[in-house]
Design an enzyme around this catalytic site. Structure first.
Site: not given
Length: 423
Positions: A309, A352, A356
């Site tokens: 994302h 996350h 990340d």
């Protein structure tokens, strides 16, 4: 105008060029042009506005650039008969019946007048005779007064189609890898969430991940509008597919080789055995068709290094800001706000780890800048290093020379009322 230094301009030394610059009121640039870059008369006559704006000169004051070009045009007109052999810069062409010096949309023809260009056509404003161009790095002028610009960027739609196939294939492969890593996700009872400064300090916001995806959708719509109206939309879309596919291909490697524990107890992830290969492929198809988004009902586990994302948010943001004019401050600010808020919402949802997001942002931005630095610098387009470390680059960019200008046009035929307004 002050008297010019003696002798043919083409034979001027650097000292004579320095004297001419001082007489024209450009004393501040004598050191740069004459001392550091040893500009003599021949190179002075071939100087273009592109040379002044680009490395290694990179003049920063727009007024000085324009005034210097006006003085240079006068000098080129006065010495046109002696500058037929000067054609070393991309904006000049030598001909049988005269010499043409091009600067943006203005062309000076020493054989008899000025040529005015609009798009790909140029016409002689005053003077008689024809000009036959022998050298045409950026274009070709015909004897009937027409000018065909060969430096125009070729959309190469077939390459754009291949880039689309490439990114779709990578997304499909990524979906399958996400199925494999879901089976290997560490047991939550045995392997609790890893310590994380942000996740341990900020309480989880249940609706935050949906907001992160909403930010991505808004950025996507903005970029689609930019692509729709951009004159070189095919090149932009090809670059988007190439970069996005490459980053996600790298993500497949990172999330497959190392399985991190689940970052939050709310995820309730457990290793799943999907059975035979067909079941895995069916699950991969569900992830692929839903774009891996929770808004479409897709929920995955184990794909934590690094955040997909964040990759999408950052890549969309960089394309919006790169391929819109620099003075579109509202669009640029909105794009960055959506990018940063989207990243915050990903972390606030505890979907996350902080590492990340950081790694995803860093890799995406570095790859984007690396790609565009090579693409905008023609000297490195066909280097062996680029072919080894970025194999798709040479293939997709081999016919794109220099920076892609931010020019806009209607994607379809121009409306009649617009034609009437333009005249």
């Amino acid at each position: 105008m002050a008297a010019l230094p003696g002798g043919s301009v083409q034979g001027w030394s650097t000292k004579q060029v320095a004297r001419w610059l001082k007489e024209q009121g450009f004393c501040d640039y004598v050191e740069l042009l004459c001392t550091r870059h040893r500009l003599d008369g021949a190179s002075l006559l071939s100087l273009t506005e592109y040379d002044l704006r680009s490395p290694p000169l990179e003049l920063k004051v727009l007024g000085d650039i324009k005034r210097l070009m006006i003085a240079l045009r006068k000098l080129q007109r006065q010495n046109g008969a002696r500058s037929q052999d000067i054609g070393s810069n991309p904006g000049s062409w030598s001909g049988l019946n005269g010499h043409i010096v091009a600067d943006g949309g203005h062309i000076t023809a020493s054989g008899g007048g000025d040529w005015l260009c609009n798009g790909g056509d140029c016409r002689l404003r005053e003077g008689v005779g024809t000009v036959t161009v022998l050298r045409d790095e950026q274009g070709h002028a015909y004897s009937n007064g027409k000018f065909k610009h060969l430096g125009r960027l070729d959309p190469e739609y077939w390459k754009t189609v291949l880039s689309l196939v490439y990114v779709i294939s990578v997304f499909g492969f990524t979906s399958f890898v996400m199925v494999l890593v879901h089976e290997r996700v560490p047991d939550m009872q045995t392997y609790p969430p890893l310590p994380d400064i942000f996740l341990d300090s900020v309480p989880r916001i249940p609706w935050a991940f949906a907001m992160a995806e909403a930010c991505g959708l808004v950025l996507c719509y903005i970029l689609l509008l930019v692509l729709l109206l951009h004159k070189h939309r095919s090149i932009l879309f090809r670059r988007l597919c190439s970069l996005m596919g490459t980053v996600f291909l790298l993500r497949c490697v990172t999330m497959f080789v190392t399985s991190l524990s689940v970052p939050g107890q709310h995820l309730q992830c457990s290793g799943k055995m999907y059975g035979d290969t067909w079941v895995k492929l069916k699950r991969a198809l569900e992830i692929w068709s839903g774009f891996g988004m929770s808004l479409t009902g897709v929920h995955t586990c184990g794909d934590y290094m690094f955040s997909g994302h964040t990759v999408v948010l950052t890549m969309l943001n960089f394309f919006v800001t790169e391929y819109t004019p620099r003075n579109w401050n509202i669009i640029h600010t909105m794009s960055w706000v959506l990018n940063l808020f989207g990243i915050f919402f990903i972390l606030a949802a505890h979907e996350h780890y902080s590492i990340d997001v950081f790694i995803a942002f860093y890799i995406t931005t570095r790859l984007f800048l690396y790609y565009h630095t090579l693409a905008n610098t023609r000297a490195y387009q066909h280097s062996r290093r680029a072919r080894i470390w970025f194999p798709l680059f040479s293939f997709f960019e081999c016919n794109v020379n220099g920076t892609v200008p931010n020019e806009y046009c209607w994607p379809l035929s121009q409306p009649a009322f617009m034609k009437n307004l333009i005249g």
